[in-house]
Design a protein around this motif. Structure first.
Motif, mmCIF file in Angstrom:
data_model
loop_
_atom_site.group_PDB
_atom_site.id
_atom_site.type_symbol
_atom_site.label_atom_id
_atom_site.label_comp_id
_atom_site.label_asym_id
_atom_site.label_seq_id
_atom_site.Cartn_x
_atom_site.Cartn_y
_atom_site.Cartn_z
ATOM 1 N N ARG A 133 118.793 -31.643 -4.863
ATOM 2 C CA ARG A 133 118.121 -32.424 -5.018
ATOM 3 C C ARG A 133 118.616 -34.410 -5.239
ATOM 4 N NH1 ARG A 133 112.197 -31.231 -3.400
ATOM 5 N NH2 ARG A 133 112.366 -28.872 -3.903
ATOM 6 N N LEU A 134 118.628 -33.987 -6.194
ATOM 7 C CA LEU A 134 119.483 -35.083 -6.583
ATOM 8 C C LEU A 134 121.161 -36.011 -5.858
ATOM 9 C CD1 LEU A 134 120.558 -36.224 -10.182
ATOM 10 C CD2 LEU A 134 122.334 -37.399 -8.986
ATOM 11 N N LEU A 135 122.110 -35.869 -5.171
ATOM 12 C CA LEU A 135 123.055 -36.391 -5.036
ATOM 13 C C LEU A 135 122.876 -36.862 -3.635
ATOM 14 C CD1 LEU A 135 125.973 -33.596 -5.108
ATOM 15 C CD2 LEU A 135 125.387 -35.006 -6.402
ATOM 16 N N PRO A 136 121.161 -36.818 -2.980
ATOM 17 C CA PRO A 136 121.415 -37.257 -1.801
ATOM 18 C C PRO A 136 121.100 -38.769 -1.870
ATOM 19 C CG PRO A 136 120.183 -35.304 -1.342
ATOM 20 C CD PRO A 136 120.509 -35.066 -2.816
ATOM 21 N N TYR A 137 120.809 -39.173 -3.508
ATOM 22 C CA TYR A 137 120.657 -40.562 -3.898
ATOM 23 C C TYR A 137 121.388 -40.817 -4.816
ATOM 24 C CZ TYR A 137 116.182 -38.319 -2.299
ATOM 25 O OH TYR A 137 115.263 -37.229 -1.599
ATOM 26 N N ALA A 138 122.527 -40.389 -5.583
ATOM 27 C CA ALA A 138 123.531 -41.060 -5.803
ATOM 28 C C ALA A 138 125.407 -41.213 -4.642
ATOM 29 C CB ALA A 138 124.177 -40.011 -6.668
#
Length: 295
Positions: free
Chosen positions: A36-41
């Motif tokens: 969930r988090l990595l696409p925004y990082a």
């Protein structure tokens, strides 16, 4: 490297003394939330906030990737605007193992640039931080709903998240077509429009002693080198709250609080609701349309 191949020293060390959350539990959380988090990082320079002795003592920000970080933590060279200073070599996160390694280094919070390495001078989102002057979160919700109405009138929309701290963040995804100075002026223009409509509830005053009990519409992060906490990042506050993406209609919920979602209950929520930010990258607004909307 796989997340379970990252060695975590002292996994039983308590980082959140009030709830007993350990470094091992933090690492497990980041391994599970990575998808969930990595696409925004992805492709963004990261600022890491670490707490070697837990949140009961002062932590520190790492804008430069420490020399002891392993090679699998990719670095991004970020030119400085200060004459005579070398470019910063900042950490990035491309895989779940990167997040797990950060947790092993006592990193609790992960903050990211509003632009990517593809063009660090041009942001791909605008952020608005609705920051209360006190503890009246209902007023923050009211202002946020007012912002939703304003954006609707301009045929714009935002993606919302609780901060895990005191307020709310609204992100407007944009195409990276203009530099930070231009984008910041757009943000200021929208903030002024909202303040004009809600002068009793909002303020644009940067000095805290002049804000009274009004909600500060903060657009200062819309600048080169500035960062914002990533969606799904844990915050260094008691209870291990998480910066959680929410739907706009959830702003009407009187039970909503900025720290409602925590490391302990986040996956229960994710099992019950569709990802509110699923279309984030597909809703980017072009410069021409945005300039017309804020004029």
């Amino acid at each position: 490297m796989k997340p379970n191949e990252v060695e975590i020293s002292h996994p039983d060390k308590v980082l959140f003394p009030g709830t007993g959350v350990t470094k091992g539990e933090l690492a497990d959380y980041y391994a599970r939330i990575a998808q969930r988090l990595l696409p925004y990082a992805e492709g963004r320079p990261l600022t890491l906030r670490a707490f070697p002795k837990g949140i009961g003592e002062e932590g520190f920000f790492n804008k430069h990737a420490p020399d002891h970080f392993p090679d699998f933590i990719r670095r991004i060279e970020v030119p400085t605007r200060d004459a005579g200073r070398e470019a910063a070599r900042m950490s990035s996160a491309d895989e779940a193992a990167d997040l797990v390694y950060f947790a092993g280094q006592n990193v609790i919070e992960i903050h990211a640039s509003l632009s990517t390495e593809a063009d660090l001078e041009k942001p791909d989102q605008i952020i608005f931080d609705f920051d209360p002057s006190g503890d009246d979160f209902d007023k923050v919700r009211k202002v946020a709903l007012g912002f939703c109405a304003l954006l609707d009138s301009l045929a714009l929309n935002a993606f919302w998240k609780t901060t895990g701290s005191k307020g709310l963040h609204a992100h407007i995804p944009i195409r990276p077509e203009r530099d930070f100075s231009t984008v910041k002026e757009w943000a200021k223009a929208l903030a002024r429009k909202l303040h004009d409509e809600m002068p009793e509830e909002t303020t644009l005053e940067q000095r805290k002693d002049k804000r009274g009990d009004r909600v500060f519409i903060d657009v200062l992060r819309n600048d080169y080198g500035q960062t914002a906490v990533l969606p799904y990042s844990v915050r260094a506050r008691e209870g291990a709250p998480v910066a959680m993406p929410i739907r706009a209609d959830e702003l009407e919920d009187g039970n909503l609080l900025p720290d409602r979602y925590t490391l302990k209950n986040v996956f229960q929520r994710l099992g019950q609701v569709e990802d509110p930010w699923h279309h984030f990258k597909h809703r980017r607004i072009g410069a021409k349309r945005l300039a017309e909307a804020v004029s």
